[in-house]
Design an enzyme around this catalytic site. Structure first.
Site: not given
Length: 244
Positions: A68, A137, A139, A144
């Site tokens: 990423d 969260n 990810h 996401e």
């Protein structure tokens, strides 16, 4: 999926041992990297550098790839993942032969860049050994939580809670990128080995959701429960809400 709980000071050694086993098994391995705080806080990359300097690790035939990159900033920006990797690993390796592959978040055609990166992955035969962290969260990479997660590389909208961690080198939080380019679930599941590191009591709830809860796109890391060769390395704090 295997879960290992280790004292924090032993994490770097365990990860380096797993990497060494991979390199010995396949010197031409495609090695997937990660950014974030854990590789630095626990000295993971520094241990690789130390072992390389001692002649215990040789990366001459290996390929490095990052899954990423932040969108909308130059590749040499202090907060780009390319800069992070150069400062903390790539720039200190002496046996690095091939140019590491990282998505270009500064591209003016993001869809074309996603397609290009998917082709890079395919040409390399996907990743042999992928190091990962776990977002607060849930990810992984920058996949996401969502009602739908693409299979292929895509442009991801960063959750609000993930943006402040990137703010030190921006004049304000408003300048922090709101998007990233990230691999999709296909590349995650095609990685032949995954090593995920999660530590601290602030990760305990998400560790329980991801690795002891239902598999759901709202917790992307939960898909690692389906992976054939995923090793989850935790400290006692992160593992405090799961039964082993």
């Amino acid at each position: 999926m295997k879960i290992e709980v280790l004292p924090p000071e032993e994490i770097k050694t365990r990860v380096a041992d797993l990497l060494s086993e991979q390199i010995k098994r396949k010197p031409t391995s495609v090695l997937g990297m990660t950014t974030g705080s854990s590789p630095i806080k626990y000295g993971i990359y520094q241990e690789w550098i130390r072992r390389e300097q001692a002649g215990e690790l040789i990366f001459h035939e290996a390929r490095f790839i990052n899954p990423d990159e932040l969108v909308g900033i130059p590749v040499d920006h202090p907060e780009s993942y390319r800069t992070y990797m150069q400062e903390h690993l790539f720039g200190q390796l002496q046996t690095l032969r091939y140019e590491p592959q990282i998505p270009d978040g500064s591209s003016t055609d993001l869809m074309a860049e996603c397609l290009r990166f998917d082709q890079v992955l395919a040409d390399l035969g996907y990743v042999d050994w992928q190091l990962m962290g776990l977002g607060l969260n849930g990810h992984i990479a920058f996949i996401e939580p969502s009602n739908h997660i693409p299979a292929k590389t895509y442009v991801s909208q960063l959750f609000v809670e993930n943006r402040p961690v990137h703010s030190p080198h921006f004049r304000s939080e408003d300048e922090v990128p709101k998007q990233s380019i990230t691999i999709g679930l296909e590349a995650v599941m095609k990685a032949r080995n995954i090593v995920l590191v999660a530590t601290g009591d602030n990760k305990a709830d998400m560790v329980a959701k991801a690795f002891a809860g239902p598999i759901t796109t709202n917790v992307p890391a939960s898909f690692l429960q389906l992976h054939a060769n995923a090793t989850i390395i935790l400290d006692a704090a992160a593992a405090s809400k799961i039964s082993l």
